[in-house]
Design a protein around this motif. Structure first.
Motif, short mmCIF file in Angstrom:
data_model
loop_
_atom_site.label_atom_id
_atom_site.label_comp_id
_atom_site.label_asym_id
_atom_site.label_seq_id
_atom_site.Cartn_x
_atom_site.Cartn_y
_atom_site.Cartn_z
N THR A 1 5.20 -9.68 -9.35
CA THR A 1 5.99 -9.16 -8.31
C THR A 1 5.44 -8.03 -7.35
N ILE A 2 5.96 -7.49 -6.27
CA ILE A 2 5.56 -6.64 -5.60
C ILE A 2 5.16 -5.17 -6.04
N VAL A 3 6.18 -4.82 -7.15
CA VAL A 3 6.10 -3.76 -7.85
C VAL A 3 4.65 -3.90 -8.78
N GLU A 4 4.45 -4.90 -9.40
CA GLU A 4 3.58 -5.16 -10.38
C GLU A 4 2.27 -5.23 -9.33
N LYS A 5 2.16 -5.81 -8.17
CA LYS A 5 0.90 -5.74 -7.54
C LYS A 5 0.67 -4.34 -7.10
N ARG A 6 1.54 -3.66 -6.49
CA ARG A 6 1.45 -2.28 -6.02
C ARG A 6 0.95 -1.52 -7.31
N GLY A 7 1.43 -1.71 -8.68
CA GLY A 7 0.70 -1.02 -9.78
C GLY A 7 -0.73 -1.17 -9.81
N PHE A 8 -1.07 -2.42 -9.75
CA PHE A 8 -2.57 -2.71 -9.98
C PHE A 8 -3.55 -2.17 -8.94
N VAL A 9 -3.00 -2.27 -7.50
CA VAL A 9 -3.39 -1.71 -6.45
C VAL A 9 -3.85 -0.09 -6.81
N LYS A 10 -2.75 0.40 -7.37
CA LYS A 10 -2.85 1.96 -7.68
C LYS A 10 -3.86 2.18 -8.65
N LYS A 11 -4.18 1.41 -9.61
CA LYS A 11 -5.02 1.59 -10.82
C LYS A 11 -6.44 1.46 -9.98
N ILE A 12 -6.65 0.67 -8.96
CA ILE A 12 -8.00 0.45 -8.62
C ILE A 12 -8.22 1.39 -7.68
N ASP B 1 -8.09 4.88 -5.03
CA ASP B 1 -7.43 6.37 -5.12
C ASP B 1 -6.68 6.58 -3.76
N ARG B 2 -7.08 6.00 -2.65
CA ARG B 2 -6.49 6.32 -1.46
C ARG B 2 -7.16 5.30 -0.43
N LEU C 1 0.60 -1.24 0.07
CA LEU C 1 -0.10 -0.11 -0.17
C LEU C 1 0.73 1.19 -0.12
N SER C 2 2.06 1.21 -0.20
CA SER C 2 3.01 2.24 -0.34
C SER C 2 2.45 3.28 -1.31
N GLY C 3 2.22 4.48 -1.04
CA GLY C 3 1.99 5.62 -1.91
C GLY C 3 0.50 5.79 -1.84
N VAL C 4 -0.44 4.94 -1.53
CA VAL C 4 -1.75 5.04 -1.40
C VAL C 4 -2.40 4.95 -0.04
N LEU C 5 -1.67 4.87 0.87
CA LEU C 5 -2.08 4.97 2.39
C LEU C 5 -1.75 6.24 2.95
N PHE C 6 -3.00 6.79 3.60
CA PHE C 6 -2.91 8.00 4.31
C PHE C 6 -3.24 8.06 5.62
N CYS C 7 -2.65 8.81 6.66
CA CYS C 7 -2.90 8.81 8.00
C CYS C 7 -4.06 10.06 7.85
N PHE D 1 -11.26 4.05 -0.93
CA PHE D 1 -11.83 5.05 -1.90
C PHE D 1 -11.40 4.49 -3.13
N ILE D 2 -12.40 3.93 -3.80
CA ILE D 2 -12.30 3.48 -5.24
C ILE D 2 -11.79 4.56 -6.38
N LYS D 3 -11.25 4.45 -7.41
CA LYS D 3 -10.85 5.28 -8.20
C LYS D 3 -11.98 5.66 -8.86
N GLY D 4 -12.35 7.13 -9.43
CA GLY D 4 -13.49 7.44 -10.00
C GLY D 4 -14.70 8.04 -9.21
N ILE D 5 -14.66 7.51 -7.92
CA ILE D 5 -15.72 8.13 -7.15
C ILE D 5 -15.54 9.45 -6.82
N SER D 6 -14.47 10.04 -6.53
CA SER D 6 -14.16 11.37 -5.94
C SER D 6 -14.07 12.10 -7.09
N GLU D 7 -13.87 11.59 -8.27
CA GLU D 7 -13.86 12.33 -9.69
C GLU D 7 -15.35 12.88 -9.96
N LEU D 8 -16.26 11.95 -9.85
CA LEU D 8 -17.60 12.11 -10.00
C LEU D 8 -18.16 13.18 -9.12
#
Length: 541
Positions: free
Chosen positions: A507-518, A520-521, A330-336, A532-539
């Motif tokens: 690989t972990i990099v590929e898994k993380r890449g797919f998580v980021k496609k799905i 948002d945060r 979840l590096s890069g998509v997980l927020f406090c 938060f799934i991609k597309g919800i906040s944009e709408l």
């Protein structure tokens, strides 16, 4: 061949080039030069109209038909029967050329069907281009004049300001002043970005703390970026002057104009209905009467930080510098909940925990949010993502909600477009009826006042149709956006299916890449996990 004959005369005199004579000479030309062919000829006659412009009922009717079903040939007796304005005439020739419609002028022997006619057409095009460039220069000159005065020209008032009407003698203009009810939020956005160095972080902070936009929607990255990159909040001083000069903008103030308080007003940053950003050499930067929020040094530093985090200045796609872990998903998509990223940290025990950056950086006030076990959280998130097709699950609920919203918007758009198209057709039918009435009125010597009333009604309906068609075009642009959102939604589902079916092979990099496609945060507040799934906040923007 489908042929249109057009004739015009300012007023009936019974002499020489009457409407009837013009039409007869055009018919003779057609018979002589296109003999042996079958022709369908429509005649359009404007009596009592000047040639100073193209605002004539029968000419408009002819061009409406041309736009729908182009003629093979349009014939006039003399060039000035079309218009005495070179720009109008050149524009007409360009339109006809695009429709492959030939244009013939009997008296001047102008025929775009032969080489000489095409040469004349090119000359006309040169005049049209010259006129367009002249208009563009005129607009630019007007913009420079307005820029020097630093007036607010209208539109959506920037967050933190409100516009007031100012009267100076006989002239009235608008200026911006601080809106005390909003300015604190602007300061929070800039302050949080300076602290976190992340648009995502600011967005999350605003969400967690209940802040909403002027339209009462949740803040999205694009909203935050618009605030951070808007020069309206920058004070005009030596730093901002040098910054915009180096960018190549048209800067309309000097250091002598600065007093350390007045803000910058940017003109001509965007163009068109889609609000596409123009190149810097088209920007016009001036000093305004409104009070700036940040010094030039502070504002420029933020632009440089944005550039370091993106593909270009003034925002862009965030880079991957946060995704440095070789094990954590979840590096890069997980927020406090405080707005900062949460980063993985491995302890001597062998366990890895996600920890708020604010707790790891001693320079920043410590965050009180609890850490969370990385392996456990990764499993929870994957379980939710892999359950995307289970009814009423976290992911499924968001996807179904998004589908419903897109469908509702799409249905509403189609209904609106249908109603507007029906209105245009009704207006067109009414215009045709009025035109027939006008034609009969002219033949029966009806008083000019009566004819003028009908002409005014015809013009009103045609203008209504122009406005309505513009609205249809805007709605159809929105319709395209909805179609793209549907495509994104399908891509989102495809990504989840692929991730689920191929997870062990990636690989972990590929898994993380797919998580980021799905995703948002993901936000951790110490007790709850919000996905938060991609597309919800944009709408909801």
């Amino acid at each position: 061949m489908r042929i249109a004959i057009y004739s015009r005369k300012s007023k009936f005199t019974g002499k020489g080039e009457s409407i009837g004579n013009q039409v007869e000479m055009c018919r003779d030309y057609i018979a002589t030069n296109y003999n042996g062919e079958e022709h369908s000829i429509q005649v359009f006659e404007d009596e009592g109209f000047s040639g100073k412009n193209l605002d004539r009922p029968q000419f408009k009717k002819m061009m409406e038909i041309e736009n729908v079903i182009p003629f093979d040939l349009i014939v006039v007796y003399r060039l000035d029967r079309i218009s005495r304005n070179v720009g109008d005439f050149a524009s007409l020739i360009e339109k006809l050329n695009k429709k492959n419609t030939s244009f013939v002028c009997v008296k001047e022997h102008f025929d775009t069907g032969n080489s000489m006619g095409r040469a004349m057409m090119n000359i006309a095009a040169v005049f049209a281009q010259l006129e367009r460039e002249t208009i563009a220069e005129r607009i630019k000159d007007n913009m420079y004049l307005l820029a020097k005065e630093g007036h607010w020209l209208g539109g959506t008032t920037p967050l933190g300001y409100k516009s007031i009407e100012v009267t100076n003698g006989k002239r009235t203009h608008f200026e911006l002043i601080i809106d005390e009810s909003q300015i604190d939020l602007v300061n929070i956005i800039f302050s949080k970005y300076k602290q976190l160095g992340s648009i995502n972080g600011v967005e999350t902070y605003l969400f967690v703390n209940g802040y909403k936009t002027q339209k009462n929607n949740y803040w999205h990255k694009s909203n935050v970026k618009r605030i951070l990159t808007n020069p309206i909040y920058c004070i005009a001083d030596i730093d901002s002057l040098n910054y915009f000069t180096e960018l190549g903008c048209n800067v309309c103030f000097t250091l002598d104009d600065c007093n350390g308080k007045k803000g910058i007003y940017p003109y001509n940053r965007f163009s068109g209905q889609k609000r596409e950003m123009q190149s810097y050499d088209r920007w016009i930067i001036t000093i305004s009467e409104h009070q700036g929020i940040l010094t030039g040094k502070e504002w420029v530093a933020i632009q440089q930080q944005l550039k370091a985090n993106s593909k270009d200045g003034f925002g862009g796609k965030a880079n991957e510098r946060r995704s440095t872990s070789n094990t954590s998903l979840l590096s890069g998509v997980l927020f406090c909940s405080c707005g900062a990223y949460m980063r993985p940290k491995k302890y001597p025990s062998g366990n890895t925990f996600y920890i708020c950056e604010n707790k790891m950086d001693k320079k920043i006030t410590e965050c009180n949010n609890s850490n969370i076990n990385a392996d456990e959280l990764d499993k929870i998130i994957l379980n939710e993502l892999f359950s995307f097709d289970i009814k009423d699950g976290v992911v499924d609920s968001q996807i179904q909600n998004l589908k419903e919203q897109i469908a509702n918007i799409d249905n509403d758009l189609q209904k609106q477009i249908g109603r507007l198209k029906k209105q245009i057709e009704t207006n067109k039918n009414t215009v045709n009826k009025f035109m027939n009435i006008v034609a009969l009125s002219i033949e029966n010597d009806t008083p000019e006042q009566v004819v003028e009333v009908y002409n005014q009604k015809i013009n009103e309906l045609l203008n209504q149709n122009k406005i309505t068609q513009k609205r249809i075009d805007e709605l159809q642009d929105t319709n395209i956006v909805q179609a793209k959102m549907n495509d994104k939604l399908n891509s989102l589902t495809d990504a989840m299916v692929y991730l689920k079916e191929n997870f062990d092979k990636l690989t972990i990099v590929e898994k993380r890449g797919f998580v980021k496609k799905i995703v948002d945060r993901i936000v951790w507040d110490g007790n709850n996990i919000n996905i938060f799934i991609k597309g919800i906040s944009e709408l909801s923007e």
